[in-house]
Design an enzyme around this catalytic site. Structure first.
Site, mmCIF file in Angstrom:
data_model
loop_
_atom_site.group_PDB
_atom_site.id
_atom_site.type_symbol
_atom_site.label_atom_id
_atom_site.label_comp_id
_atom_site.label_asym_id
_atom_site.label_seq_id
_atom_site.Cartn_x
_atom_site.Cartn_y
_atom_site.Cartn_z
ATOM 1 N N ASP A 558 -7.959 19.305 -16.291
ATOM 2 C CA ASP A 558 -8.454 18.632 -15.089
ATOM 3 C C ASP A 558 -9.537 17.635 -15.509
ATOM 4 O OD1 ASP A 558 -9.611 17.885 -12.671
ATOM 5 O OD2 ASP A 558 -9.448 19.886 -11.789
ATOM 6 N N HIS A 559 -9.265 16.348 -15.327
ATOM 7 C CA HIS A 559 -10.181 15.317 -15.810
ATOM 8 C C HIS A 559 -11.478 15.267 -14.994
ATOM 9 C CE1 HIS A 559 -11.297 12.269 -18.436
ATOM 10 N NE2 HIS A 559 -10.659 11.221 -17.944
ATOM 11 N N ARG A 560 -11.516 15.900 -13.821
ATOM 12 C CA ARG A 560 -12.768 15.968 -13.058
ATOM 13 C C ARG A 560 -13.783 16.878 -13.743
ATOM 14 N NH1 ARG A 560 -10.286 17.994 -7.497
ATOM 15 N NH2 ARG A 560 -9.317 19.349 -9.047
#
Length: 586
Positions: A558-560
């Site tokens: 998850d790039h967040r």
């Protein structure tokens, strides 16, 4: 059955107040004192209770209507209308025939009593004047302040004390805040002065007449003014009683009975307590939220949660400016969320049979559930996938050396259990991979346990049982448990608990083939590791090419939560552990 009209009762000086909520509907049964509607003025929000019991026949108001005292709310069918009621009616008629004879005598007694009361009041006034004249000028008078008329509320809880001993208060300053079942009220000071003592504490139960404390009133001019006010009160009370007596005599003369409950005169120049029925009385930490009804209404109109506002007003009160500042801040900042911004566009329906023969088969139950979850995870989680190869030549040699020992125990020692142990070591070094993002997208839940979900291919679809506490189990224990849950998955014997609680997931296609792929993150995890089939490859060691057993790895995250640089370090650290399994002992 008889019907009864239920009207808006006395609500003070409020007129044309707005109905903000209707709590009942036609056909409902209500009891006396049940709340019917909620009205809101500039100063307060109040629930209007029912003055009778029965079944609602007709509702006369709706949300947005303006109502005042006497406005018809609804009509109820009262339960009753039996023979007993008829007999009661006859008895009442007989009593009414007797009443005119008795009323004349009662009227004469009433007049004699009025004369006596007037004489007593004249004596009281003379005594008060004499006492006031004998007091030294320039000194304030200490008076006990009590809870005024708060309607039919009894034993209400004190939730806030706004003053302390030594404080100076002005008239109508809030002394305490009490809360009943239907409303919250601020009790004001009846006059200006200095607080000498407080007789209450938070949590106490009070009713009308309960002592709040002692306040020393302001001196000289205030006392004289108070004396004039008292005189005006007496005159007004005399006039009110004279009118009431005349009205009572009129009722008696008409033979309609004696007035038992006359409305209490409102004390001139004194405001009644302000009722408040807040939707958000207390914050998440249990502390009271201090805001006036007008501010609460303003916040509701804007959809603002008062719990999230920082109060800047006196004594921690939320001001209008606080609400406005909060709204400006929220509008001007990007707010991360864990949900999709919008729904996917609808796909057109296609008739495939016009191009040739077709066959329609239903998805399995597992496939139907998985399709929903996979679609949700793909559109709500911004995926990044990084690929790398791990040199597992030495690890595979070590595994082969343990193979005979494992067979004696009836265990099949697979490369996957080595990867699981190496993975836990890397997760401990990079704790953000062993975490979950909160629903509001603003906090990260770091987990101090390591439960690895293993994707298992079954004839009905993909399932993900969870191997718990991988860090506490040996390679043989993990191999035995992995074989057991894989068999249960294929036999459809996995319980719900066996597929919950994972902190990280592995999807292994090593037994099938392929090189690299993009595994979809299994929410609420923030990362997943994909493994493909290991193959022999020539690897340059600086002098020559040597055959090495390489394991293709695909890490999606998850790039967040995880940046690309951190993702690269993670997969490199994992590759180093697999390259030299002895690193797990460090």
């Amino acid at each position: 059955m008889s019907t009864k009209e239920i009207k808006v009762p006395d609500i003070g000086d409020a007129k044309d107040v707005e109905v903000i909520e209707v709590l009942v509907s036609e056909g409902d049964s209500v009891n006396k004192e049940d709340s019917l509607i909620v009205v809101e003025s500039d100063k307060a929000t109040m629930e209007i209770p029912s003055s009778g019991a029965g079944k609602i026949k007709e509702l006369k108001v709706k949300v947005g209507d303006k109502v005042s005292e006497g406005t018809l709310i609804l009509i109820v069918e009262e339960s009753g209308g039996s023979d007993k009621d008829k007999d009661d009616g006859k008895d009442k008629e007989k009593e009414d025939e007797k009443k005119p004879k008795d009323e004349g005598k009662k009227g004469e007694d009433s007049k004699d009593k009025e004369k006596q009361d007037k004489s007593d009041k004249d004596d009281d006034k003379a005594e008060k004047k004499k006492t006031a004249d004998s007091k030294p000028k320039g000194e304030g008078k200490e008076e006990t302040v009590k809870v005024p008329d708060i309607g039919d509320a009894k034993d209400v809880e004190v939730i806030e004390i706004n003053v302390k001993e030594g404080d100076s208060v002005e008239k109508d300053d809030t002394l305490i805040v009490v809360e009943g079942e239907k409303a919250t009220m601020e009790i004001p000071a009846p006059f200006a002065g200095t607080v000498k003592s407080i007789a209450l504490k938070v949590g106490d139960k009070v009713s009308q007449g309960s002592t709040i404390g002692v306040v020393k009133s302001e001196a000289d001019g205030e006392e004289e003014k108070s004396g004039e006010t008292d005189q005006a009160k007496d005159e007004n009370q005399q006039k009110s009683e004279a009118k009431g007596g005349a009205r009572q005599s009129d009722f008696a003369a008409e033979g309609r009975g004696t007035v038992l409950h006359a409305p209490m005169p409102i004390e001139p120049g004194r405001d009644a307590p302000v009722p408040d029925y807040p939707l958000q009385r207390k914050g998440g930490d249990g502390k009271a939220l201090h805001a006036s009804p007008a501010i609460r209404r303003f916040a509701r109109e804007l959809g603002v949660n008062l719990e999230k506002i920082t109060a800047t007003g006196p004594k921690g009160r939320i001001l209008k400016e606080d609400v406005q500042s909060f709204v400006k801040f929220e509008l001007n900042r990007p707010k991360p969320t864990t949900s999709a911004a919008g729904a996917a566009p609808e796909l057109p329906t296609i008739d495939y049979s016009k191009w040739g023969e077709i066959e329609t088969t239903s998805l399995t139950r597992i496939q139907k559930v998985s399709s929903v979850n996979l679609h949700r995870n793909w559109i709500t989680i911004p995926h990044v996938t990084q690929h790398d190869d791990a040199d597992i030549t030495e690890m595979e040699s070590f595994r082969q050396s343990l193979k005979s020992e494992a067979e004696k125990k009836g265990i099949k020692l697979t490369p996957l259990v080595f990867v699981m142990k190496a993975l836990v070591n890397t997760l401990k070094a990079f704790p953000t991979f062993n975490a979950s993002l909160s629903n509001d997208g603003e906090t990260l839940v770091l987990k101090k346990y390591w439960h690895i979900g293993i994707a298992v291919d079954t004839p009905d679809g993909l399932v993900v049982p969870v191997v718990k506490d991988v860090d506490k189990k040996s390679l043989f224990e993990l191999s035995e448990e992995l074989a057991e849950i894989s068999k249960k998955a294929r036999d459809k014997k996995l319980g719900v608990d066996a597929m919950q609680g994972s902190t990280f997931t592995i999807s292994s296609l090593g037994g099938i083939g392929g090189t690299y792929f993009t595994p979809i993150v299994a929410w609420p995890n923030v990362a997943i590791l994909g493994l493909s089939r290991n193959t022999m490859k020539p690897v340059w060691d600086g002098k020559e090419f040597k055959p090495r057993l390489m394991l293709p790895m695909s890490l999606s995250y998850d790039h967040r939560v995880i940046d690309g640089a951190v993702g690269a370090r993670f997969i490199t650290h994992l590759g180093a552990n697999l390259n030299d399994i002895r690193r797990l002992l460090l």
